[in-house]
Write an enzyme that holds these catalytic residues in place. Sequence first.
Site, mmCIF file in Angstrom:
data_model
loop_
_atom_site.group_PDB
_atom_site.id
_atom_site.type_symbol
_atom_site.label_atom_id
_atom_site.label_comp_id
_atom_site.label_asym_id
_atom_site.label_seq_id
_atom_site.Cartn_x
_atom_site.Cartn_y
_atom_site.Cartn_z
ATOM 1 C CG HIS A 230 -2.498 -0.726 0.908
ATOM 2 N ND1 HIS A 230 -3.411 -0.389 1.465
ATOM 3 C CD2 HIS A 230 -2.536 -1.712 0.682
ATOM 4 C CE1 HIS A 230 -4.579 -0.991 0.943
ATOM 5 N NE2 HIS A 230 -3.937 -2.331 0.905
ATOM 6 C CG ASN B 104 -4.404 3.269 2.731
ATOM 7 O OD1 ASN B 104 -3.670 1.856 2.356
ATOM 8 N ND2 ASN B 104 -3.837 4.548 2.600
#
Length: 324
Positions: free
Chosen positions: A64, A91
Amino acid sequence: MEVLKRGLVLLMVFMVFQRGEGQLFENFYRGTCPNLEMIVKQVVSIKFSQTFVTIPATLRLFFHDCFVEGCDTSVMIASPNGDAEKDAQDNLSLAGDGFDTVIKAKQAVEIQCPGIVSCADILALAARDVVVLAGGPSWEVELGRRDGLVSQASKVAGNLPDPEFNLVQLNTIFAKNNLTQFDMIALSGAHTLGFSHCNRFSNRLYSFSSSSVVDPSLDPNYAQQLMQACPQNVDPSIAINMDPETPLTFDNVYYQNLVSGKGLFTSDEVLFSDPASQPTVRDFASNPGNFNGAFITAMRKLGRVGVKSGNEGEIRTDCTKFNS
């Protein structure tokens, strides 16, 4: 003289191969923090002994981070206004154990090598170390990243793959980061570890299409297992393993699951159902060595995405805060 020339040429060739994109090198800290890898490995091992979640959480955090602003730990910045990268919707499901692993490793490194090693390099090393702890392959990590100076939630949307993506969409988002379809399929193998919340795939069980409530590509028995674990209106905090067979081991069973209709996300199962990617899935399902080799190559390429080096960025003292 000829021998000396030849030696210099060989040295230059060696340095080119040791060098990654964005001025990364293996053994970057050999002279400035020689015990770096041992320090990080020790912290990661202790964290793993406390909770297995350390492994998938750290690996996912690396992915990520690299896909937004490059591999610069911008994902770790904490903002009092809730507008940093980690606050973006995509996230919010990142497990805290990944952040904690890097923070603790950084603290340990700072004791021996203050102000020298970036959080970004520590995350890259930790991502390798957790794969090894789960029984996966090891590799040399290229180092020399600097920590980013930008972390904005608004920059996340559209830069991470969605669980409902088809092959073209997956290839497009990976290509933006200089990663091929082959790399993408190999990196998807990280789904052999970790878990997902029910809402990320519930549409495949209860509202797939007008002609089929349940996604017909799902193995019927597996679909039933998922429904039992994730009934409609289930608590959103409930999570299940992405690999129903060997969820605690880094192996090629993820690909065997795809062949058997046991891919959790649409973006998993499409790797087998699409004729363009199916041969690679079959190969990885049958040949663990081929998968491990492809995963190593893809992880090294992923680690070069958008890196800051030289005078760019900074070396953070605290991974969660910019220095200034």
